[in-house]
Design an enzyme around this catalytic site. Structure first.
Site, PDB file in Angstrom:
ATOM      1  N   ASP A 280      -5.926  -1.411  -0.662  1.00  0.00           N
ATOM      2  CA  ASP A 280      -6.698  -1.897  -1.807  1.00  0.00           C
ATOM      3  C   ASP A 280      -7.995  -1.100  -1.892  1.00  0.00           C
ATOM      4  O   ASP A 280      -8.809  -1.115  -0.967  1.00  0.00           O
ATOM      5  CB  ASP A 280      -6.999  -3.389  -1.624  1.00  0.00           C
ATOM      6  CG  ASP A 280      -7.523  -4.037  -2.894  1.00  0.00           C
ATOM      7  OD1 ASP A 280      -7.598  -3.350  -3.920  1.00  0.00           O
ATOM      8  OD2 ASP A 280      -7.858  -5.235  -2.853  1.00  0.00           O
TER       9      ASP A 280
ATOM     10  N   ASP B 201      -5.355   0.048  -8.509  1.00  0.00           N
ATOM     11  CA  ASP B 201      -6.149   0.150  -7.282  1.00  0.00           C
ATOM     12  C   ASP B 201      -5.493  -0.435  -6.046  1.00  0.00           C
ATOM     13  O   ASP B 201      -6.162  -0.643  -5.038  1.00  0.00           O
ATOM     14  CB  ASP B 201      -7.510  -0.517  -7.495  1.00  0.00           C
ATOM     15  CG  ASP B 201      -7.384  -1.996  -7.847  1.00  0.00           C
ATOM     16  OD1 ASP B 201      -6.256  -2.451  -8.142  1.00  0.00           O
ATOM     17  OD2 ASP B 201      -8.415  -2.689  -7.832  1.00  0.00           O
ATOM     18  N   GLU B 202      -4.197  -0.701  -6.087  1.00  0.00           N
ATOM     19  CA  GLU B 202      -3.563  -1.272  -4.895  1.00  0.00           C
ATOM     20  C   GLU B 202      -2.090  -0.938  -4.829  1.00  0.00           C
ATOM     21  O   GLU B 202      -1.433  -0.710  -5.841  1.00  0.00           O
ATOM     22  CB  GLU B 202      -3.774  -2.787  -4.843  1.00  0.00           C
ATOM     23  CG  GLU B 202      -3.211  -3.543  -6.019  1.00  0.00           C
ATOM     24  CD  GLU B 202      -3.402  -5.042  -5.893  1.00  0.00           C
ATOM     25  OE1 GLU B 202      -3.410  -5.571  -4.759  1.00  0.00           O
ATOM     26  OE2 GLU B 202      -3.525  -5.701  -6.939  1.00  0.00           O
TER      27      GLU B 202
END
Length: 358
Positions: free
Chosen positions: A12, A110-111
Site C-alpha cells: 500500500d 495505490d495498492e
C-alpha cells in the site's frame, strides 16, 4: 532454518497522491497538502487525499474541500491530476511484477496483493519497498499475512513505510479487541447493524451466533462476516485481469438543482457518458443505478435490474424510471449514474475486494 512457504503481501503506497505531488514540487515536503477537485475550496468537491501533515488537522479523504480548508487553513490545496497518478501507479505495479516469483493482483492506483513463496516474508517485503523507492521515489507499507484479509489488515499496523505480520497465530491477540469497523470490509453501516446485536469487537464478531448473522445479513453474507472476524478466507492471489462489473459517472453541481427538467437533463447527460464507457466493453447492460445527494449532504442510492440489452434507449428509459423517484422539492447537489454489465465467462469470479474467494 524456516522452510519456505506461501505468503500474501499487501503493498500500500503511503499517502500516494500527495506523495506524487510532492515529487513534482519538492518544496511541498513536510507541509500540509490537500488534493481535491479543481483545487478551489470555494467550489463543491471532496478531498481525494491529504498528506500526513494535513491529516494531523483532521483532514481525511471524502471530506468536503471547504471543510478541509477550514480545518487546515495553511494547507496547500491542489487539483486532481489523474493522468499523472495513473502513470506513477503503472511504474509501481511494473516494479511489483518484477519481484522474484511474485504473483501480482492489483487492487487500485495505490495498492496490490503479492503472492510469494519465501522463508522470510519480512525480508522480501523490505526488498519490495526498496525496489519501489528506487524506481519511483515513492514509499509503501507492506502487510504480511496467511490470508488476503489478514495481509490487508496488517498494513495499517505497518504505516508509514513499515511492515507488519498478521497470521492465524496472532490475529485475535492483535485484532480481537479492535472495533468491528477496523476490519477490511466492515463500514459504518455494517458496524451499526452489528452493534444492534451487541457485536462491537472483532472477537465478538468471530464468535457471534451464525444464526443471528444469517437473519441480519442473509445466508451468504452472514457466515462471511463471521469468517471475516476470524481473518479467515482465501489465501490465493489471482493475477487474472480485473474486469469491471459496470461503469459509472457522477457530477457535483456548483448550484443545487431543483428544476425537474434540469435534473432530467443532467441525468441524461450522465447516461450518455456512461454508455460511451459501456460500448467500449462490448457487454450488455443488466442493471442501472442512480446516486442522488440532496442538500445539504444526504445521499441515496437506487438500483434496478433490467433484461440484458445493448440498446441505448432502453438504458436511458430504465435510468429515468429511477430519476422519477427523486423526491420533489428537495435540492439536488450531486447526481451519479451507473450501468451494470454482464460478466464474461472467463472473468475472475467472486473478486469483490473485501470478499474471500476473489
Amino acid at each position: 532454518m524456516t522452510p519456505a512457504r506461501r505468503w500474501v503481501l499487501h503493498v500500500d503506497l503511503d499517502q500516494f497522491i500527495a506523495a506524487v505531488e510532492v515529487l513534482r514540487r519538492p518544496e511541498l515536503a513536510g507541509k500540509p497538502v490537500i488534493v481535491g477537485g479543481s483545487g478551489d475550496p470555494t467550489e463543491r468537491a471532496v478531498v481525494s487525499t491529504a498528506s500526513y501533515e494535513a491529516r494531523a488537522f483532521g483532514v481525511g479523504s471524502g471530506m468536503p474541500l471547504r471543510i478541509a480548508a477550514r480545518k487546515a487553513p495553511d494547507a496547500i490545496i491542489l487539483p486532481v491530476d489523474a493522468p499523472v497518478y495513473t502513470a506513477a501507479s503503472e511504474e509501481v505495479m511494473a516494479t511489483l511484477r518484477e519481484q522474484p516469483g511474485a504473483i501480482v493482483q492489483i487492487l487500485g492506483w495505490d495498492e496490490a496483493f503479492l503472492g510469494v513463496t519465501t522463508d522470510d516474508p519480512e525480508a522480501y517485503a523490505r526488498r519490495v519497498q526498496e525496489a519501489v523507492l528506487e524506481r519511483t521515489q515513492l514509499r509503501c507499507s507492506v502487510g504480511i499475512g496467511d490470508t488476503l484479509v489478514r495481509a490487508k489488515n496488517a498494513t495499517d499496523f505497518g504505516k508509514p513505510n513499515g511492515t507488519f505480520r498478521l497470521t492465524v497465530e496472532n490475529w485475535m491477540e492483535v485484532m480481537g479487541d479492535k472495533p468491528a469497523i477496523a476490519l477490511w470490509g466492515v463500514g459504518s453501516k455494517i458496524s451499526k447493524r452489528l452493534a444492534a446485536h451487541g457485536i462491537l469487537t472483532v472477537a465478538q464478531l468471530a464468535n457471534a451466533d451464525e444464526a443471528v448473522l444469517v437473519t441480519e445479513f442473509g445466508p451468504r453474507m452472514g457466515p462471511w462476516f463471521r469468517q471475516l472476524g476470524r481473518g479467515d478466507g482465501s489465501s490465493e492471489v489471482d493475477d487474472t485481469p480485473w474486469v469491471a462489473h459496470g461503469h459509472g459517472r457522477e457530477t457535483t453541481f456548483q448550484q443545487d438543482l431543483l428544476d425537474r427538467s434540469e435534473i432530467e437533463q443532467a441525468a441524461g447527460d450522465l447516461v450518455a457518458r456512461v454508455l460511451e464507457d459501456v460500448v467500449a466493453e462490448g457487454r450488455p447492460v443488466i442493471g442501472v443505478g442512480l446516486k442522488v445527494r440532496y442538500a445539504p449532504f444526504t445521499t441515496k442510492t437506487l438500483v434496478h435490474k433490467i433484461d440484458a440489452t445493448f440498446d441505448r434507449r432502453t438504458v436511458l428509459v430504465e435510468t429515468m424510471k429511477l430519476v422519477d423517484k427523486i423526491e420533489p422539492d428537495r435540492p439536488v447537489r450531486l447526481l451519479g449514474v451507473r450501468a451494470e454489465m454482464a460478466m464474461p465467462d472467463d472473468a475472475r469470479t467472486g473478486h469483490t475486494p473485501t470478499r474471500s474467494g476473489w
